[in-house]
Scaffold this active site. Structure first.
Site, mmCIF file in Angstrom:
data_model
loop_
_atom_site.group_PDB
_atom_site.id
_atom_site.type_symbol
_atom_site.label_atom_id
_atom_site.label_comp_id
_atom_site.label_asym_id
_atom_site.label_seq_id
_atom_site.Cartn_x
_atom_site.Cartn_y
_atom_site.Cartn_z
ATOM 1 N N CYS A 1 -1.612 6.416 10.308
ATOM 2 C CA CYS A 1 -0.484 5.705 10.888
ATOM 3 C C CYS A 1 -0.951 4.429 11.573
ATOM 4 O O CYS A 1 -1.874 4.468 12.376
ATOM 5 C CB CYS A 1 0.210 6.587 11.917
ATOM 6 S SG CYS A 1 0.684 8.160 11.258
ATOM 7 N N CYS B 1 3.649 8.537 0.151
ATOM 8 C CA CYS B 1 4.301 7.716 1.165
ATOM 9 C C CYS B 1 4.495 6.328 0.567
ATOM 10 O O CYS B 1 3.524 5.647 0.230
ATOM 11 C CB CYS B 1 3.434 7.663 2.414
ATOM 12 S SG CYS B 1 4.142 6.645 3.677
ATOM 13 N N CYS C 1 9.488 -3.700 15.430
ATOM 14 C CA CYS C 1 9.133 -2.676 16.430
ATOM 15 C C CYS C 1 7.892 -3.097 17.218
ATOM 16 O O CYS C 1 6.937 -3.629 16.654
ATOM 17 C CB CYS C 1 8.909 -1.328 15.757
ATOM 18 S SG CYS C 1 10.383 -0.733 14.908
ATOM 19 N N CYS D 1 8.649 -6.368 7.103
ATOM 20 C CA CYS D 1 9.772 -5.644 7.693
ATOM 21 C C CYS D 1 10.447 -6.545 8.721
ATOM 22 O O CYS D 1 9.781 -7.296 9.435
ATOM 23 C CB CYS D 1 9.285 -4.364 8.379
ATOM 24 S SG CYS D 1 10.643 -3.359 9.029
ATOM 25 N N CYS E 1 4.219 -2.112 16.214
ATOM 26 C CA CYS E 1 3.970 -2.191 14.777
ATOM 27 C C CYS E 1 3.715 -3.636 14.364
ATOM 28 O O CYS E 1 4.555 -4.501 14.574
ATOM 29 C CB CYS E 1 5.181 -1.640 14.030
ATOM 30 S SG CYS E 1 5.095 -1.869 12.261
ATOM 31 N N GLU F 1 0.828 -1.194 0.000
ATOM 32 C CA GLU F 1 0.000 0.000 0.000
ATOM 33 C C GLU F 1 0.866 1.249 0.000
ATOM 34 O O GLU F 1 1.852 1.342 0.719
ATOM 35 C CB GLU F 1 -0.930 0.003 1.209
ATOM 36 C CG GLU F 1 -2.061 -0.996 1.019
ATOM 37 C CD GLU F 1 -3.041 -1.020 2.162
ATOM 38 O OE1 GLU F 1 -2.674 -0.616 3.279
ATOM 39 O OE2 GLU F 1 -4.177 -1.450 1.934
HETATM 40 S S1 SF4 Z 1 7.772 0.595 12.604
HETATM 41 FE FE1 SF4 Z 1 7.207 -1.308 11.577
HETATM 42 S S2 SF4 Z 1 7.651 -0.965 9.400
HETATM 43 FE FE2 SF4 Z 1 8.751 0.631 10.564
HETATM 44 S S3 SF4 Z 1 10.807 -0.224 10.950
HETATM 45 FE FE3 SF4 Z 1 9.550 -0.783 12.737
HETATM 46 S S4 SF4 Z 1 8.730 -2.835 12.260
HETATM 47 FE FE4 SF4 Z 1 9.484 -1.920 10.324
#
Ligand code: SF4
Length: 359
Positions: free
Chosen positions: A337, A107, A118, A114, A121, A94
């Site tokens: 977000c 964006c 985090c 990823c 996330c 996306e």
């Molecule tokens: S916030 Fe999510 S997408 Fe961004 S670096 Fe951390 S794990 Fe990866």
């Protein structure tokens, strides 16, 4: 589709020149192709009417221009548009168009999934599926610019959302070179912001780049203990090392490094955190972007009150830091977000940052 055709979308102008030359064509056609593909959003050789019919036919046999396909285009009441794009292997990503921030901003993700993990996330929980190619990164910009009528207008690009751009360094930088080409969209690096958790070797490479984008660091915490919990790569690249690299980062006059700070109620939003943050950033040409969390059911954190955010921002401002508080965009289409979704995998990404970071 012939298996032997070259995907011109993966080539920079020089590579395209060499590919044409190797097939007995004139090099200058590469510049013409770039103009069609990037400036006019045309990927069909037959529509490239300033090329001879014979050449168009030969090019179609030898080359193809693989472009992400728009699956859905959802528009928010505030004008934000969220595009779901399908890649050649069927993976979906996306990308988001955010108008008036103050310029128009795209964006753009750099990876599917990823690897950074985090804590706030969900994309991190799914792990890395694969890197995007340079052509897929630049291709998203081509698609969004055409779909939003921005091919002839300046726009900003923010490399964030799903993925860590410095974990896909070569493809990300090649995409920026392709987008920068004067024969194509001629995107100035000043209009590009690269957002990273702070992969120090990548930051050091970035510091040497001739085409250097603006830099945004996802900081999110003021102690190593807290940051390692929220942003696990901090174990390898602790705060002091990242900030020292930032201190040495070559900045152009009047430019600053943006430090993003997602605010989590009762976790990193205390007034002590604000004071520590100001101390950490001393000596860096910095601005701070506070991002009150967009809560999501599977994220074990809450959004702080507006009063807490205001007090936090005031402490930073009192210490002469430039502070902005990010306004959430496109919540009604889940483009805000932490609300992007990767359909096809059935999982949500919590790409935590999509609003504008540009100066
Ligand atoms: S916030 Fe999510 S997408 Fe961004 S670096 Fe951390 S794990 Fe990866």
């Amino acid at each position: 589709m012939s298996a032997s055709r070259i995907n011109a979308a993966e080539l920079d102008v020089q590579e395209l020149e060499r590919a044409l030359e190797a097939r007995g064509r004139e090099r200058f056609h590469a510049r013409q192709l770039y103009r069609w593909i990037y400036r006019r959003g045309v990927a069909d050789f037959d529509a490239m009417t300033d090329l001879s019919k014979e050449l168009r036919g030969r090019l179609a046999e030898e080359l193809e221009v693989i472009t992400p396909r728009v699956v859905t285009d959802a528009q928010s009441a505030d004008g934000t548009r969220k595009f779901m794009l399908e890649l050649a292997d069927g993976r979906r990503i996306e990308a988001v168009f955010i108008p008036d921030t103050p310029a128009m901003t795209f964006c753009i993700p750099t990876q599917v999934g990823c690897a950074m993990g985090c804590g706030f996330c969900l994309t991190g929980k799914m792990g890395l599926v694969r890197n995007l190619t340079a052509g897929e990164i630049a291709g998203q910009v081509r698609v969004l610019a055409a779909a939003t009528g921005m091919l002839d207008h300046p726009f900003n690009i923010v490399l964030m959302g799903m993925g860590e751009p410095l974990h896909n360094y070569d493809n990300t930088m090649k995409a920026l070179r392709m987008l920068h080409s004067e024969h194509g969209l001629a995107v100035s690096p000043r209009r590009v912001t690269l957002s990273t958790v702070g992969i120090v070797p990548g930051l050091k490479r970035l510091a040497q780049e001739p085409l250097m984008p603006n830099l945004a660091i996802s900081l999110h915490a003021t102690t190593d203990e807290q940051r390692t919990e929220l942003v696990p790569p901090n174990r390898k690249y602790p705060l002091a090392e990242i900030l020292e690299t930032c201190r040495r980062f070559p900045l152009k006059r009047r430019s600053r490094i943006t430090f993003e700070y997602v605010m989590l109620k009762g976790v990193n939003d205390s007034m002590d955190d604000a004071r520590r943050l100001a101390r950490l950033l001393a000596g860096i040409k910095a601005k701070v972007n506070l991002i009150p969390l967009n809560p999501a059911p599977a994220i074990p954190y809450e959004r702080p009150s507006d009063a807490t955010v205001d007090r936090f921002a005031q402490i930073l401002a009192d210490r002469h830091l430039t502070v902005s508080v990010r306004k959430s965009r496109g919540q009604d289409i889940r483009a805000a977000c932490g609300q992007l979704i990767i359909e096809g995998t059935g999982r949500k990404s919590a790409a935590q940052q999509i609003a504008a970071l540009m100066p």
